[in-house]
Design a protein around this motif. Structure first.
Motif, short mmCIF file in Angstrom:
data_model
loop_
_atom_site.label_atom_id
_atom_site.label_comp_id
_atom_site.label_asym_id
_atom_site.label_seq_id
_atom_site.Cartn_x
_atom_site.Cartn_y
_atom_site.Cartn_z
N LEU A 128 -12.95 -18.18 4.84
CA LEU A 128 -14.02 -17.71 3.88
C LEU A 128 -13.41 -16.20 3.69
N ALA A 129 -12.97 -15.49 4.50
CA ALA A 129 -12.73 -14.19 4.29
C ALA A 129 -11.42 -14.16 3.12
N LEU A 168 -3.58 -26.86 -9.46
CA LEU A 168 -3.96 -26.02 -10.41
C LEU A 168 -5.38 -26.11 -10.71
N ASP A 169 -6.04 -27.19 -10.42
CA ASP A 169 -7.49 -27.51 -10.79
C ASP A 169 -8.50 -26.67 -9.96
N GLN A 170 -7.80 -26.42 -8.62
CA GLN A 170 -8.54 -25.76 -7.42
C GLN A 170 -8.84 -24.31 -8.08
N ILE A 171 -7.86 -23.64 -8.96
CA ILE A 171 -8.30 -22.13 -9.21
C ILE A 171 -8.79 -22.05 -10.66
N VAL A 186 -16.49 -18.95 -6.71
CA VAL A 186 -16.31 -18.71 -5.23
C VAL A 186 -16.65 -17.54 -4.71
N GLN A 187 -16.67 -16.48 -5.32
CA GLN A 187 -17.18 -15.32 -4.97
C GLN A 187 -18.72 -15.15 -4.69
N THR A 210 -16.36 -24.08 0.15
CA THR A 210 -15.57 -24.82 1.12
C THR A 210 -14.38 -25.49 0.55
N ALA A 211 -14.54 -25.73 -0.67
CA ALA A 211 -13.57 -26.49 -1.54
C ALA A 211 -12.10 -25.52 -1.49
N PRO A 212 -11.05 -26.24 -1.29
CA PRO A 212 -9.80 -25.49 -1.36
C PRO A 212 -9.62 -24.50 -2.53
#
Length: 638
Positions: A128-129, A168-171, A186-187, A210-212
Motif C-alpha cells: 500500500l505504501a 501497461l494497462d495497470q499503470i 490509486v492515490q 489492491t490492483a497491481p
C-alpha cells in the motif's frame, strides 16, 4: 527581512528565483559529479545518507526538473550559470545544456509510516505504501514536466521497459493523461485506507488500492518536447527523509526499491538514524536486508568519508560560496556594499594585556626555578623559540605565544634530560636532552591552547575555524554564521566597525555551541551528553599538561581497533555511539594507524570542541578502554 542565515535554505523558498539566489552548486559537484558511481546514478538504486543539515533536501530540490528547467531557460544569468555547469557535471543536463533527467522529490512524511500501523500483514502494508509513493511520483513527474507552461500532457511520452508491455494497462497506458488518471485513482483509494478513522477489513479494500500497480517497473524513460525537438529523459524519484519510516517498513520498502532491473531511477535519501549501529559505526559492510552494497545498491555519503583534510578543504569552499550568496540578503547590507565573510571575521591573533603578559613571564621564571633549569639552558630554549618566531609572520607569534612555547619546552627538557649519569663538570644539572628540543608550529598550537585556558586568550576565530567547527554540515555552518552576522548587525546599530573582534567571535561561537549542546533532543541524548562530556574532560586534562605532549591537544578518545571490533552488536556503547554519530556529536574513524597500532577514534565534533575550549586540529587523542564509555553512559565516570 529576517536573518537568512538563521533559516534553513529549504524553509526560505518563496519561489524558484529566491531559492536559486541562495543555493550553492557545491553539493552537486562534491557528492555527485566527483562520485566514482557517477555513471550509475540514474539507473541504479542509490542511498544518499547524511546527518541532519548536510544538504539532502537542498540537493533534491535543486535537482527537480522544474528547477532545472528554470535554470536552463536563463543559463546566461550570473546566478544560474554555475548551477547549470554543476548540473551538467553531475549528469542532470548535457554539456549542450539540454535536460537529461526528469527528477521529482517525494517527501516521505509521517503519513507513510502510518500504513505500518494498519492491521494487515506486513506484505500488504508495504505494498500500500509502495503503490502510494509510486502514484505520487508519477503525478509529481507530470506536474514537473508541465510546470513551466511551455508544454501540455500531449507533449509528454512515456517509454516502456522492454518485455514489460503486457503490464501497461495497470499503470494507465503510456499517455501522460492515462497515467495521470490511473495515478489519481490509486492515490485516492490508498489514501482513503490510511486516512480513515477505522481501517477497512482486508476484503473491503478498494479495488484501485489492491490492483497491481508498478510504474517504476514498467517505465524506462520519458520523452518531451524541448524547443521543438523530442528529447529522452531518465525518470528519477528522489524519496526524501526515508528515515521517517518505521525501521521494519524501511527494510521492506528498500527491498522493493532496490531491484536492479528497474530502469526508473530511485534515490533513497535518509539520515544516519535509519541505519543500524553497525553500519553507522562502520562495523558492517551492508545493511541487514538481503542486499549487497555496490552490487544491488550504491551508497553516497554526505558525511566525511576518507581523507578528512580534503573534506575540510572542500567544505570551506562550499561554505564560502553559501555565505557569499546569503550575505547580500541580510537586511543590513541591502542598501550598502556587501562585505565578505572573511572581512567580517578578521583573524589577527590577539595579544595578552600587559598585566597578563607580566604574569606569564613571572610564571616562566617560577618554572625555571622549580625545575632547576640553568640560565644558559633557558637562553638556549628561548633562542630556539626566537629563531622559529623570526621565520613566521610577526603577527602570528607574539611575545605571549613565544613565552608560552618556552615554558612548554622547559617542561619537555626536564623530562628529556638524563640526570642518572654523574658528571665531573661544573654544570652537572644542565645535561643535553636525550632527544633534541624543537620549536615548531605544533608547539605554538600547544602554547595557544594553554594561553586560552590560563588567560582567556581567544582560540577560535576566523572563517576557517568557523567552517571547521561546522564539521562539513551546511545547516550548522549557517547557524554559527547567522549568530555572527547578528553580532555584526548589533555593532552597526552601535556605530562600531562591522568587523567582529576575535574576542567577540570566540564569545558568540562558544555561546552558540553551548546552546546547541543544551538543546540536543534526539534519542539517547542524555547518555550521549555524558559520553561527550567525559571525552572532553579527558581531552582537556591531557591538553593542558605543562609539557603539551599532544602539542595542540586532543579532541578524540581512542580504543584499540581489536577491542572495538569485539564489542557485541547489542552493546549499550554501540547503541549510544550510533545517535552520537548520527546527530553530529562525534565522528567515528576506524583503523586509524598510530604508534604501530590500529585504533578506533571517537572524535568530538566542532560544536563540542567550541563549547569545551578544545582544539579543532585533528590527530591528538586520549587512549581509553571500553569501560570508560560504559562508566560515562551510567554517569559514574570520575
Amino acid at each position: 527581512m529576517a536573518n537568512p542565515f538563521l533559516r534553513r535554505a529549504t524553509e526560505y523558498i518563496r519561489d524558484p528565483e529566491t531559492f536559486l539566489s541562495i543555493v550553492s552548486p557545491a553539493p552537486l559537484t562534491t557528492f555527485l559529479a566527483n562520485s566514482t558511481h557517477k555513471n550509475e546514478l540514474f539507473t541504479f538504486p542509490i542511498r544518499i545518507i547524511g546527518s541532519p543539515g548536510t544538504g539532502k533536501t537542498m540537493l533534491a530540490t535543486l535537482a527537480e526538473f522544474k528547477m532545472v528547467e528554470n535554470i536552463l531557460r536563463d543559463v546566461s544569468n550570473s546566478t544560474n550559470r554555475p548551477l547549470a555547469k554543476a548540473l551538467a557535471d553531475a549528469g542532470f543536463v548535457s554539456q549542450d545544456m539540454v535536460p537529461s533527467v526528469a527528477a521529482v522529490r517525494i517527501p516521505m512524511e509521517s503519513e507513510y509510516r502510518a500504513f505500518w500501523e494498519l492491521p494487515y500483514e506486513p506484505t500488504i502494508k508495504t505494498k500500500l505504501a509502495f503503490w502510494l509513493l509510486q502514484a505520487r511520483a508519477m503525478l509529481a513527474l507530470i506536474r514537473g514536466l508541465t510546470a513551466s507552461g511551455e508544454r501540455s500532457t500531449d507533449d509528454i511520452k512515456f517509454i516502456p521497459r522492454a518485455t514489460y508491455e503486457a503490464h501497461l494497462d495497470q499503470i494507465g497506458g503510456l499517455s501522460a493523461e492515462g497515467i495521470k488518471e490511473r495515478a489519481l485513482a490509486v492515490q485516492r483509494a490508498i489514501y482513503s485506507v490510511g486516512a480513515g478513522l477505522r481501517p477497512p477489513a482486508l476484503d473491503d479494500l478498494p479495488e484501485a488500492a489492491t490492483a497491481p500497480y508498478a510504474p517504476f517497473d514498467a517505465i524506462e524513460a520519458v520523452e518531451i518536447d524541448w524547443d521543438g525537438q523530442w528529447i529522452r529523459l531518465h525518470p528519477l524519484a528522489m524519496l526524501d527523509d526515508m528515515h521517517e519510516l518505521h525501521h521494519k517498513q524501511l527494510d521492506e520498502l528498500f527491498s522493493l526499491l532496490s531491484h536492479r532491473e528497474m530502469r526508473f531511477g530511485r534515490w533513497m535519501m535518509m539520515r544516519l538514524d535509519a541505519l543500524s549501529p553497525g553500519v553507522v559505526l562502520r562495523t558492517e559492510m551492508q545493511p541487514t536486508h538481503n542486499r549487497a552494497k555496490d552490487r544491488d545498491f550504491i551508497d553516497i555519503s554526505m558525511q566525511v568519508d576518507g581523507d578528512k583534510g580534503a573534506a575540510r578543504t572542500k567544505f570551506r569552499k562550499m561554505a564560502s560560496e553559501m555565505a557569499n550568496k546569503y550575505l547580500p540578503r541580510v537586511e543590513t547590507f541591502v542598501n550598502r556594499e556587501t562585505p565578505t565573510l572573511t572581512n567580517l571575521l578578521p583573524k589577527t591573533p590577539p595579544r595578552l594585556s600587559a598585566s597578563n603578559l607580566r604574569k606569564l613571564h613571572e610564571s616562566l621564571d617560577k618554572v625555571q626555578e622549580e625545575l632547576d633549569i640553568t640560565a644558559s639552558r633557558r637562553q638556549k630554549i628561548e633562542g630556539l623559540v626566537s629563531d622559529y618566531a623570526s621565520s613566521r609572520d610577526a603577527r602570528e607569534i607574539g611575545d605571549d605565544v613565544a613565552a608560552a612555547m618556552s615554558r612548554i619546552l622547559m617542561y619537555r627538557y626536564d623530562k628529556r634530560r638524563d640526570n642518572t649519569t654523574p658528571s665531573l663538570f661544573e654544570e652537572s644539572n644542565d645535561p643535553e636532552p636525550t632527544s633534541p628540543l624543537k620549536a615548531t608550529t605544533d608547539v605554538a598550537h600547544g602554547a595557544r591552547m594553554h594561553l586560552h585556558h590560563e588567560f582567556g586568550r581567544p582560540l577560535h576565530f576566523g572563517i576557517e575555524t568557523l567552517c571547521d567547527a561546522s564539521n562539513e554540515n551546511a545547516e550548522v555552518f549557517l547557524q554559527y554564521t547567522g549568530d555572527l552576522v547578528a553580532e555584526v548587525e548589533t555593532r552597526l546599530i552601535r556605530r562600531k566597525s562591522l568587523a567582529v573582534p576575535v574576542e567577540d567571535q570566540q564569545r558568540v561561537l562558544r555561546r552558540t555551541a553551548q546552546t546547541r549542546m543544551r538543546d540536543w533532543a534526539f534519542p539517547m541524548a542524555t547518555p550521549v551528553k555524558r559520553v561527550v562530556e567525559a571525552i572532553a574532560e579527558s581531552c582537556l586534562e591531557e591538553s593542558l599538561l605543562p609539557n603539551a605532549p599532544l602539542n595542540q591537544g586532543a579532541m578524540s578518545a581512542a580504543i584499540l581497533e581489536s577491542e572495538f571490533a569485539a564489542i557485541p552488536a547489542d552493546s549499550g556503547v554501540l547503541l549510544v555511539l550510533k545517535p552520537a554519530a548520527a546527530h553530529g556529536a562525534v565522528t567515528i574513524e576506524r583503523n586509524y594507524g598510530q604508534g604501530g597500532k590500529e585504533w578506533c577514534l571517537i572524535e568530538l565534533t566542532g560544536t563540542v570542541s567550541l563549547a569545551k575550549g578544545l582544539t579543532m586540529i585533528r590527530g591528538g587523542f586520549v587512549k581509553k578502554k571500553i569501560a570508560f564509555f560504559e562508566d560515562a553512559i551510567r554517569g559514574t565516570y570520575a
